[in-house]
Scaffold this motif. Structure first.
Motif, mmCIF file in Angstrom:
data_model
loop_
_atom_site.group_PDB
_atom_site.id
_atom_site.type_symbol
_atom_site.label_atom_id
_atom_site.label_comp_id
_atom_site.label_asym_id
_atom_site.label_seq_id
_atom_site.Cartn_x
_atom_site.Cartn_y
_atom_site.Cartn_z
ATOM 1 N N MET A 1 -3.870 0.701 -4.051
ATOM 2 C CA MET A 1 -3.406 1.165 -2.741
ATOM 3 C C MET A 1 -4.534 1.105 -1.710
ATOM 4 O O MET A 1 -4.352 0.621 -0.593
ATOM 5 C CB MET A 1 -2.875 2.591 -2.827
ATOM 6 N N ALA B 1 0.831 -1.207 0.000
ATOM 7 C CA ALA B 1 0.000 0.000 0.000
ATOM 8 C C ALA B 1 0.865 1.258 0.000
ATOM 9 O O ALA B 1 0.573 2.222 -0.725
ATOM 10 C CB ALA B 1 -0.934 -0.003 1.213
ATOM 11 N N CYS C 1 2.346 1.601 -3.463
ATOM 12 C CA CYS C 1 1.333 2.103 -4.400
ATOM 13 C C CYS C 1 1.080 3.594 -4.193
ATOM 14 O O CYS C 1 0.813 4.323 -5.154
ATOM 15 C CB CYS C 1 0.032 1.325 -4.256
ATOM 16 N N LEU C 2 1.152 4.047 -2.959
ATOM 17 C CA LEU C 2 1.001 5.473 -2.694
ATOM 18 C C LEU C 2 2.116 6.262 -3.374
ATOM 19 O O LEU C 2 1.859 7.302 -4.005
ATOM 20 C CB LEU C 2 0.999 5.729 -1.194
#
Length: 145
Positions: free
Chosen positions: A102, A76, A79-80
């Motif tokens: 995310m 996550a 992905c951010l």
């Protein structure tokens, strides 16, 4: 006054200690134990290894739950970072996809953490029960004084 009371009480009664009566083994019993030791000793070692193997598998399942949580959380965060980079490079469709990934990973990581904590607490309770059961099973029964 405290020392006088302590002197009046015997240590065995104050502590509630126990005495174990020793049994005298006969010579033929000792000889049979020594002669049969390759057989029963190998069975004891095998039983201990199987028990410890099952215990390790139980705890490895707990660590696996935490590893899955950590991978979801790290993915996550990655992905951010990727979504931030895509936002400024002018790729809006990829930004939407990575932002959705995310949010999905972050949304799965939170309940997975709570579930992992519950599994760990249950495993600790189960381990305590196993050890108490083994202690009760193999403890030497003693008579009170």
């Amino acid at each position: 006054m405290v020392f006088r009371i302590a002197d009046e009480l015997s240590m065995a009664k104050a502590v509630g200690s126990t005495l174990r009566q020793k049994k005298k083994r006969k010579t033929w019993q000792i000889i049979l134990l020594v002669i049969g030791s390759p057989l029963w000793l190998s069975f004891i070692v095998a039983a201990v290894c199987v028990f410890l193997g099952a215990y390790v598998v139980l705890w490895s399942a707990v660590f696996t739950f935490y590893a899955v949580f950590a991978s979801l959380a790290v993915f996550a965060v990655g992905c951010l970072a990727g979504a931030t980079a895509l936002l400024f490079t002018g790729h809006p469709l990829q930004w939407v996809f990575v932002t959705g990934a995310m949010l999905m990973c972050a949304g799965l990581a939170v309940p997975f953490l709570f579930g992992s904590n519950k599994v760990a607490k249950g495993t600790v309770a189960l381990s305590g029960g196993i050890w108490r059961g083994l202690k009760r099973r193999f403890a030497v029964r003693r008579e009170r004084v």
